[in-house]
Design a protein around this motif. Sequence first.
Motif, PDB file in Angstrom:
ATOM      1  N   ILE A   1       7.713 -10.068  -5.488  1.00 45.15           N
ATOM      2  CA  ILE A   1       7.799 -10.423  -4.065  1.00 45.15           C
ATOM      3  C   ILE A   1       8.869  -9.582  -3.376  1.00 45.15           C
ATOM      4  O   ILE A   1       8.636  -9.003  -2.303  1.00 45.15           O
ATOM      5  N   TYR A   2      10.045  -9.499  -4.001  1.00 40.93           N
ATOM      6  CA  TYR A   2      11.118  -8.723  -3.376  1.00 40.93           C
ATOM      7  C   TYR A   2      10.849  -7.225  -3.448  1.00 40.93           C
ATOM      8  O   TYR A   2      11.276  -6.465  -2.571  1.00 40.93           O
TER       9      TYR A   2
ATOM     10  N   LEU B   1       7.850  -5.973  -3.137  1.00 46.90           N
ATOM     11  CA  LEU B   1       6.914  -5.795  -2.019  1.00 46.90           C
ATOM     12  C   LEU B   1       7.673  -5.717  -0.705  1.00 46.90           C
ATOM     13  O   LEU B   1       7.428  -4.822   0.121  1.00 46.90           O
ATOM     14  N   GLY B   2       8.594  -6.651  -0.484  1.00 49.76           N
ATOM     15  CA  GLY B   2       9.373  -6.642   0.751  1.00 49.76           C
ATOM     16  C   GLY B   2      10.181  -5.376   0.903  1.00 49.76           C
ATOM     17  O   GLY B   2      10.234  -4.781   1.996  1.00 49.76           O
TER      18      GLY B   2
ATOM     19  N   PHE C   1       7.779  -2.453   1.728  1.00 45.64           N
ATOM     20  CA  PHE C   1       7.168  -2.628   3.043  1.00 45.64           C
ATOM     21  C   PHE C   1       8.141  -2.230   4.152  1.00 45.64           C
ATOM     22  O   PHE C   1       7.812  -1.440   5.042  1.00 45.64           O
TER      23      PHE C   1
ATOM     24  N   PRO D   1       6.556  -7.470  10.277  1.00 47.64           N
ATOM     25  CA  PRO D   1       5.266  -7.606   9.590  1.00 47.64           C
ATOM     26  C   PRO D   1       4.137  -7.981  10.536  1.00 47.64           C
ATOM     27  O   PRO D   1       2.993  -7.564  10.339  1.00 47.64           O
TER      28      PRO D   1
ATOM     29  N   VAL E   1      -2.022  -7.962   3.155  1.00 46.60           N
ATOM     30  CA  VAL E   1      -0.662  -7.791   2.641  1.00 46.60           C
ATOM     31  C   VAL E   1       0.367  -7.927   3.769  1.00 46.60           C
ATOM     32  O   VAL E   1       1.437  -8.523   3.585  1.00 46.60           O
ATOM     33  N   CYS E   2       0.053  -7.390   4.944  1.00 46.73           N
ATOM     34  CA  CYS E   2       0.972  -7.503   6.085  1.00 46.73           C
ATOM     35  C   CYS E   2       1.272  -8.969   6.400  1.00 46.73           C
ATOM     36  O   CYS E   2       2.435  -9.349   6.621  1.00 46.73           O
TER      37      CYS E   2
ATOM     38  N   VAL F   1       3.358 -10.631   3.682  1.00 46.66           N
ATOM     39  CA  VAL F   1       4.780 -10.342   3.870  1.00 46.66           C
ATOM     40  C   VAL F   1       5.370 -11.267   4.925  1.00 46.66           C
ATOM     41  O   VAL F   1       6.489 -11.790   4.769  1.00 46.66           O
TER      42      VAL F   1
ATOM     43  N   GLY G   1       8.062 -14.059   3.910  1.00 44.58           N
ATOM     44  CA  GLY G   1       9.355 -13.932   4.588  1.00 44.58           C
ATOM     45  C   GLY G   1       9.787 -15.236   5.234  1.00 44.58           C
ATOM     46  O   GLY G   1      10.952 -15.631   5.174  1.00 44.58           O
TER      47      GLY G   1
ATOM     48  N   ILE H   1      12.311 -11.288   2.890  1.00 47.67           N
ATOM     49  CA  ILE H   1      12.140 -10.577   1.616  1.00 47.67           C
ATOM     50  C   ILE H   1      12.400  -9.087   1.790  1.00 47.67           C
ATOM     51  O   ILE H   1      12.252  -8.325   0.855  1.00 47.67           O
ATOM     52  N   GLY H   2      12.769  -8.659   2.992  1.00 48.54           N
ATOM     53  CA  GLY H   2      13.023  -7.238   3.239  1.00 48.54           C
ATOM     54  C   GLY H   2      14.483  -6.900   3.275  1.00 48.54           C
ATOM     55  O   GLY H   2      15.356  -7.718   3.102  1.00 48.54           O
TER      56      GLY H   2
END
Length: 440
Positions: free
Chosen positions: A221-222, A224-225, A228, A379, A425-426, A429, A433, A439-440
């Motif tokens: 998950i992190y 991915l963030g 992204f 996102p 996926v967007c 996120v 989040g 998560i970014g």
Amino acid sequence: MKKRGSFKTRWGFILACIGSAVGMGNIWMFPTRASLYGGGSFIIPYFVFVVLIGSTGIIGEMSFGRATRSGPVDAFGIACERSGKRKVGETIGLIPVLGSLAMAIGYSVVVGWILKYTIGTFTGTTLAPESVEGFGATFGSMASAFGNNGWLLAALILVVLILMLGVEKGIEKANKVMMPVFFLLFIILGIYVFFQPGAMDGYHYIFRVDPEILADPKTWIYALGQAFFSLSIAGNGTLIYGSYLSDSENIPASAARVAFFDTLAALLAAFVIIPAMATTGTQLNQGGPGLMFIFLPNLFKSMPGGNIVAMIFFVAVLFAGMTSLINLYEAPIATVQEKFGLGRVPACGVIGGISAVTAVCIQGIVSGWMDILSIYICPLGAGLAAIMFFWVCKKEYVEEQVNKGLEKPFTNKLYPLCKYVFCPVCFLVLILGIIMGGIG
């Protein structure tokens, strides 16, 4: 209608896109995430998501911008025009534009901090505190309400002046200088850290793969963030830079280069910061501004030649911050030009004035300001741009735009991959989040 600006060279465009992607996420977040989630155990899923997003989202936003020759507002409007809902599309297009402006305002505060610390490495004030508590107090005083007005405005004026020069003479030339210097300086830092006692423990950690951590959903998950947000997918900056491209540009190849160099920047940061922390026998568990303005300066102070190391580090970070800030401001400026018919310089002045007043006023709440934007707006903007291009526009149109400038058509798997994987996926996120507090 006045001719729109454009990038003069292919590498000028690529370096500008790299500059938009390389920023604080690479420097103060990636090393921390890699350290917290098992080094290589985090880097493997990060690579997976960089490839996915680089081969879908970046290509999509670049192609969408080039196809419409406009910023998000008109691009979304053009996408909806065939169904007679151009105004609806333009209204939706305001979301990523306003998000970009709000993000730029918050980022201006951060770049103001970096500028102050950069100059301070030459005057001696940055490394003046005697302890980590002293560095914390110094940063706390600066990162408070109205605590850094002069440096903030100086950084903002410098960025606006570059933007006033236009795409070719301003954005392209600035990135052609700042991005190569950024990579060169971090390579120098990496070589220096390599020879410090204890650094090898950091490298061992970076390349370590723990199957248990790799199997943990949080790691993915992190990762991915991180991928992204690091690749600057938000329906604004990459799209507007794409609008300045010629039809002869090979967008899939450009997207691959952007993803590669952005990942290289993140790895360089990790190869400098994690081994540097290892020289003191500590694990990196502090990310965000605290890492850059408290813990790293305290570490630099204790290292041989620490003043020189701090100079190199903060100059490189300043360049990364400025190139990202230039990109964030471009979409709002282009929108003001398009919708109000203003020239380049007046449009920059309007956006710069709004930003200056707002940025000065939010200094004490900038952390919460940026959290809201990264969790909700970025996102959402990316998802809306993806829907407009891959769902509202027809498959034939998308493939035609992506394939412009290619000797042979790009893979026919792109359209379904973008439509049925990247678009969800967007919003994944966005949901993750909200649930996890970012998560970014």
